[in-house]
Enzyme design. Structure first.
Site, PDB file in Angstrom:
ATOM      1  N   TRP A   1      45.973  38.746 -24.572  1.00 37.55           N
ATOM      2  CA  TRP A   1      45.216  39.170 -25.765  1.00 37.55           C
ATOM      3  C   TRP A   1      43.714  39.075 -25.569  1.00 37.55           C
ATOM      4  O   TRP A   1      42.936  39.566 -26.377  1.00 37.55           O
ATOM      5  CB  TRP A   1      45.617  38.322 -26.981  1.00 37.55           C
ATOM      6  N   LYS A   2      43.290  38.375 -24.521  1.00 32.99           N
ATOM      7  CA  LYS A   2      41.848  38.149 -24.289  1.00 32.99           C
ATOM      8  C   LYS A   2      41.224  37.532 -25.540  1.00 32.99           C
ATOM      9  O   LYS A   2      41.899  36.768 -26.224  1.00 32.99           O
ATOM     10  CB  LYS A   2      41.168  39.445 -23.836  1.00 32.99           C
TER      11      LYS A   2
ATOM     12  N   GLY B   1      40.970  47.887 -18.718  1.00 32.36           N
ATOM     13  CA  GLY B   1      40.247  48.243 -19.929  1.00 32.36           C
ATOM     14  C   GLY B   1      39.490  49.555 -19.825  1.00 32.36           C
ATOM     15  O   GLY B   1      38.669  49.876 -20.676  1.00 32.36           O
TER      16      GLY B   1
ATOM     17  N   GLU C   1      38.130  38.877 -15.139  1.00 36.01           N
ATOM     18  CA  GLU C   1      37.034  38.573 -16.068  1.00 36.01           C
ATOM     19  C   GLU C   1      36.548  37.132 -15.873  1.00 36.01           C
ATOM     20  O   GLU C   1      35.360  36.841 -16.046  1.00 36.01           O
ATOM     21  CB  GLU C   1      37.483  38.837 -17.516  1.00 36.01           C
TER      22      GLU C   1
ATOM     23  N   HIS D   1      41.973  35.578 -13.561  1.00 34.12           N
ATOM     24  CA  HIS D   1      41.769  36.924 -14.108  1.00 34.12           C
ATOM     25  C   HIS D   1      40.402  37.431 -13.655  1.00 34.12           C
ATOM     26  O   HIS D   1      39.442  36.657 -13.561  1.00 34.12           O
ATOM     27  CB  HIS D   1      41.861  36.901 -15.634  1.00 34.12           C
TER      28      HIS D   1
END
Ligand code: PGA
Length: 251
Positions: A10-11, A173, A97, A95
């Protein structure tokens, strides 16, 4: 036979209201996908809500990251034992990110992988190349380096206790999905690389694909021999889309 795993990352998204609605949909939809292991990874703060609402449902939950430490003066961090205390069974490590915005090195990611296992969590190790690295034809080199950092610290048997997620950074994304062939090439490379060290681990370990997976492309991706499910970002925030991907994996 590897059971498909579909994991929602879900970030940093959601509100109490949207989480309630999303989980209501997932609880209902999961009944249609008995062959798939379903997992959600919410922001830490929603984990108690998730635990309450998913009680008794065949859905697991986990963290998006964990601290290297178990407890102590580490402001802002959440540890593996804390995640376990709230019923988490998985945690994402490395991840892209985290690797880019929080400058996590391969060695730190490997240490987090070890910390997760130490806490009794199953780590989902993310690996993947940037667009620049793909264009320079270094995808395999980058992915091998990221995997080798874990193998060097933990050994191949411990790596085999986790899950791998291949996530090309350029597909995350962006709406740009790797083609099923591009993804399969890298998944096949990863499994082949592991097989050189331990064929049983290579055969057993699940390798998920992540990067703009959605209901419309999931079946083709997961249909590839070395793609064992998905790590889903954007499309995991809508129950209909997330369950649609689970259904593609159920066939
Ligand atoms: P995406 O994210 O599905 O939104 O591309 C995937 C991920 O970052 O895990």
């Amino acid at each position: 036979m590897r059971q498909p795993l579909v994991a929602g990352n879900w970030k940093m998204n959601g509100s109490r209201a949207s989480v309630f609605e999303l989980l209501t949909g997932i609880r209902e939809g999961v009944k249609t996908v008995p062959g798939v292991e379903v997992l959600v990874c919410p922001p830490y703060i929603y984990i108690p809500e998730v635990q309450g609402q998913l009680h008794g449902a065949p859905v697991s939950w986990g963290g998006q990251d964990l601290s290297l430490q178990e407890s102590g003066a580490y402001t802002g961090e959440v540890s593996g034992p804390m995640l376990v205390d709230f019923g988490c069974s998985y945690v994402i490590v490395g991840h892209s990110e985290r690797r880019s915005y929080h400058v996590e090195s391969d060695e730190q990611v490997a240490a987090k992988f070890a910390a997760a296992l130490q806490s009794g969590l199953t780590p989902i190790l993310c690996v993947g190349e940037t667009l620049e690295q793909r264009e320079q034809n270094t995808t395999e080199e980058v992915v091998a380096r990221q995997l080798n950092a874990v193998i060097e610290l933990c050994g191949i048997a411990m790596l085999g206790m986790g899950v791998i997620a291949y996530e090309p950074v350029w597909a995350i994304g962006t709406g740009k999905t790797a083609t099923p062939e591009q993804a399969q090439d890298v998944h096949g490379f990863i499994r082949g690389m592991l097989a050189q060290q331990d064929s049983a681990v290579a055969e057993k370990i699940r390798i998920l694909y992540g990067g703009s997976m959605k209901p419309s492309n999931a079946a083709e991706l997961i249909g590839k021999p070395d793609i064992d499910g998905g790590l889903i970002g954007g499309a995991s925030l809508k129950a209909e889309d997330f369950i649609g991907i689970c259904q593609a994996a159920n066939n």
